[in-house]
Motif scaffolding. Structure first.
Motif, PDB file in Angstrom:
ATOM      1  N   ILE A   1       6.211   2.375   3.104  1.00  0.00           N
ATOM      2  CA  ILE A   1       7.593   2.852   3.231  1.00  0.00           C
ATOM      3  C   ILE A   1       8.340   2.696   1.910  1.00  0.00           C
ATOM      4  N   ALA A   2       8.062   1.630   1.174  1.00  0.00           N
ATOM      5  CA  ALA A   2       8.693   1.442  -0.139  1.00  0.00           C
ATOM      6  C   ALA A   2       8.389   2.617  -1.058  1.00  0.00           C
ATOM      7  N   PHE A   3       7.140   3.069  -1.058  1.00  0.00           N
ATOM      8  CA  PHE A   3       6.773   4.185  -1.937  1.00  0.00           C
ATOM      9  C   PHE A   3       7.351   5.513  -1.451  1.00  0.00           C
ATOM     10  N   VAL A   4       7.528   5.675  -0.156  1.00  0.00           N
ATOM     11  CA  VAL A   4       8.197   6.885   0.337  1.00  0.00           C
ATOM     12  C   VAL A   4       9.604   6.967  -0.246  1.00  0.00           C
ATOM     13  N   TYR A   5      10.336   5.850  -0.195  1.00  0.00           N
ATOM     14  CA  TYR A   5      11.694   5.818  -0.745  1.00  0.00           C
ATOM     15  C   TYR A   5      11.682   6.030  -2.264  1.00  0.00           C
ATOM     16  N   LEU A   6      10.766   5.370  -2.963  1.00  0.00           N
ATOM     17  CA  LEU A   6      10.730   5.469  -4.425  1.00  0.00           C
ATOM     18  C   LEU A   6      10.432   6.891  -4.890  1.00  0.00           C
ATOM     19  N   ILE A   7       9.423   7.495  -4.284  1.00  0.00           N
ATOM     20  CA  ILE A   7       9.054   8.851  -4.706  1.00  0.00           C
ATOM     21  C   ILE A   7      10.152   9.842  -4.322  1.00  0.00           C
ATOM     22  N   ASP A   8      10.798   9.617  -3.188  1.00  0.00           N
ATOM     23  CA  ASP A   8      11.941  10.443  -2.809  1.00  0.00           C
ATOM     24  C   ASP A   8      13.022  10.370  -3.883  1.00  0.00           C
ATOM     25  N   ASP A   9      13.291   9.170  -4.397  1.00  0.00           N
ATOM     26  CA  ASP A   9      14.324   9.019  -5.424  1.00  0.00           C
ATOM     27  C   ASP A   9      13.910   9.670  -6.742  1.00  0.00           C
TER      28      ASP A   9
END
Length: 490
Positions: A237-245
Motif C-alpha cells: 500500500i505504501a508503494f501504491v501511494y508513492l507511485i500515485d504521487d
C-alpha cells in the motif's frame, strides 16, 4: 452460549452477539457448526414454524446469507408477513438484513420502510436506545467495519448487561486490548521498515503516512492471525501511494513515460539512468520489496506469484500514465473510459491480488487466471473506492494533483444534468456495486475462500471511512476510527 443454547432463537442471538462484539475469530468452528444446524432446520421447514418475530426472521436471513447459505426473499408476495412482530428491535434487524441486497426489490422496500420507521420514531425512544439507533443507521452492520462498531458499542452501550452477555462483553474488552497491542507492534514494524527504507527523505513531495497505510491493512486483513501478512501488505500500500504521487504531483509526462517503460520491463537491468533520482530509488525499492513478498509467499504456500504481482504493478503504472496523458492534453475522457481505467488506477486490484497470494487459500491456475481479469470481488470494491473518492472532491493532504473525476466526465456527457443529479448517479452506481459484490460474496459457488471474500468486503467497507471528507476537507470518521482502535484505552 453457542453450545448450550436451548432454542434456535437463543442460538441465533448468541451468534449475533459474538459477531457484533468482534470476537468471532475465537469461535469459528462453533459458529460454523451452529449455522449448519440452523440451516438444516430451516431447510426442513422446522425452524420457520418457530420463527414468530420480525427480529428472528430478519436475523436468521442475515446470518445464513452472509455465510453463503442459499436463502431467498419471498418474491411472490413482495410484502412483509403480518404475523411477524417484534417492535423496534425487529425493525433494526430488518434494516440490518436489507443491506445484504443482491438486487431484490423487497430488500429495497425493507430498507426504505425500516429507515423511515426508525427515524420517525426517534423522538419516542429512550435516550440510550435512540443513541443506539442513530449509530445503527449511520453504521449498518454489513457495510461497516466490525472492529469499529464493536469498539463504539463497548464504549457507548456496553456495561449494562447481566449474566452471560456481561461475561461476553468483558471478554470482548480484554480481547480488544490484546488485539490493540498486536496492532501497535505491527505498526512499529511498519514504521521501522519505512524509516530504514529512507524514501521519505528523498521524496519530499510524496505522502509520508505509514500509520495511514497500515490502517488499510489492519482493516482489510482484520483477523489477528494474519499479523505477518498485514505488515507485508502495508508495504504494498505504501508503494501504491508513492507511485500515485510520482504520477500525480511530480513527474513530467516524458519522465513518467520512461518510468512506465522501465516498469513494463520489470528487471533491475532496465534502463533507469535517464530517470530522476526519486524514480530510480522508488523503482529499485519496489522491485526488491515485491521479490521479498513473493519469496515469503512461495516459502509459506509453495506457489511463486511473481508473474501475477509484476503484472498487477505494470497495469497500475500504465493506468496512471493514461491519466497523466489525459491531464497533459487537457482531455476529459468519456465516463466509460475514465471508469474502466479508474478501477485499475485506484490501486484496489494490486492490493487484493497481493492479499490473495498472501492468504495462500484456494490458489489454482484457474483462480489465478480469473483473478487477473478483475472479477466482481475485485472490480466492485475498486468501483466503490473510485466513486467515493471522486464524490469527496477533496485532495488528500490538500495536494494540488492531476486527478480527474467521474463527476466531471459524466457532466460533460450530460450537460443538462446538475451537480446534484451527477452525485445521485454516483450514489446509484455505488449501490449497484455493493449489490454485485454481495451477489459474489454470498454465492455458494464462488471459487475463492471465505477469508479472501471477507477481505474484499472489508476493502469496500473501509472506503467510506477513508474518503468521507467534511467541509473543512478533514476526515472525522477516519480520525475517530484510528483513535478508537489504535490510541484510546478503556
Amino acid at each position: 452460549m453457542l453450545c448450550d443454547a436451548k432454542s434456535s432463537s437463543e442460538l441465533m442471538l448468541a451468534i449475533d452477539c459474538v459477531q457484533k462484539l468482534d470476537v468471532e475469530h475465537h469461535f469459528e468452528e462453533e459458529i460454523v457448526a451452529a449455522l449448519e444446524s440452523l440451516y438444516r432446520e430451516s431447510y426442513a421447514d422446522q425452524l420457520h414454524r418457530r420463527v414468530n418475530t420480525l427480529h428472528e426472521a430478519a436475523l436468521l436471513f442475515r446470518l445464513l446469507r452472509q455465510t453463503r447459505y442459499p436463502v431467498f426473499t419471498d418474491h411472490k408476495r413482495g410484502e412483509f408477513m403480518p404475523s411477524l412482530t417484534g417492535g423496534s428491535h425487529g425493525i433494526v434487524s430488518l434494516l440490518e438484513a436489507s443491506y445484504l441486497n443482491t438486487g431484490e426489490a423487497i430488500l429495497y422496500e425493507a430498507n426504505r420502510f425500516a429507515t423511515h420507521h426508525l427515524n420517525s420514531s426517534m423522538p419516542h425512544f429512550a435516550p440510550h436506545f435512540a443513541k443506539f439507533i442513530r449509530q445503527t443507521l449511520a453504521h449498518p452492520y454489513h457495510v461497516s467495519l466490525q472492529s469499529y462498531r464493536a469498539r463504539r458499542f463497548l464504549v457507548s452501550f456496553g456495561g449494562g448487561e447481566q449474566g452471560r452477555r456481561k461475561i461476553v462483553e468483558e471478554f470482548a474488552r480484554r480481547d480488544f486490548k490484546e488485539v490493540q497491542l498486536l496492532r501497535l507492534q505491527e505498526l512499529e514494524q511498519v514504521t521501522s521498515w519505512w524509516e530504514t527504507l529512507g524514501l521519505a527523505r528523498e521524496l519530499k513531495f510524496a505522502r509520508d503516512q505509514p500509520s495511514k497505510w497500515y490502517t488499510w491493512s489492519m482493516t482489510v486483513l482484520s483477523n489477528p492471525k494474519f499479523s505477518s501478512y498485514r505488515v507485508a501488505l502495508t508495504k504494498v500500500i505504501a508503494f501504491v501511494y508513492l507511485i500515485d504521487d510520482i504520477f500525480d504531483v511530480y513527474g513530467s509526462l516524458d519522465e513518467l513515460e520512461l518510468f512506465a517503460k522501465a516498469m513494463n520491463k520489470w528487471e533491475l537491468s532496465a534502463n533507469i539512468d535517464p530517470l530522476p533520482f526519486c524514480m530510480k530509488i522508488t523503482y529499485t525499492a519496489l522491485f526488491e520489496t515485491t521479490n521479498e513478498i513473493a519469496q515469503m509467499i512461495y516459502k509459506e504456500h509453495g506457489w511463486n506469484p511473481m508473474d501475477s504481482l509484476k503484472n498487477a504493478w505494470i497495469e497500475l503504472c500504465n493506468a496512471f500514465l493514461v491519466e497523466a496523458k489525459w491531464f497533459e492534453q487537457s482531455q476529459v475522457p468519456t465516463s466509460h473510459d475514465y471508469f474502466k481505467n479508474g478501477i485499475v488506477s485506484c490501486g484496489v486490484p494490486v492490493v487484493l491480488i497481493h492479499i490473495y497470494f498472501l492468504l495462500g487459500q484456494a490458489i489454482t491456475h484457474e483462480n489465478v487466471s480469473c483473478l487477473e481479469t478483475y472479477p466482481n470481488l475485485i472490480s466492485c470494491p475498486a468501483t466503490i473506492l473510485r466513486l467515493w473518492d471522486d464524490l469527496g472532491s477533496a485532495k488528500d493532504e490538500e495536494q494540488d494533483g492531476k486527478d480527474g473525476s467521474f463527476l466531471e466526465c459524466f457532466m460533460k456527457e450530460n450537460p443538462h444534468c446538475s451537480f446534484e443529479v451527477a452525485k445521485e448517479e454516483v450514489m446509484r452506481l455505488i449501490t449497484k456495486a455493493w449489490e454485485e459484490l454481495n451477489k459474489e460474496s454470498f454465492s455458494s459457488s464462488t471459487k475463492f475462500s471465505r477469508d479472501f471474500v471477507e477481505c474484499c468486503l472489508n476493502m469496500a467497507r473501509m472506503v467510506r471511512v477513508m474518503y468521507s471528507y467534511n467541509e473543512e476537507h478533514k476526515l472525522p470518521m477516519f480520525e475517530d476510527y484510528v483513535n478508537l482502535l489504535l490510541i484510546e484505552n478503556f
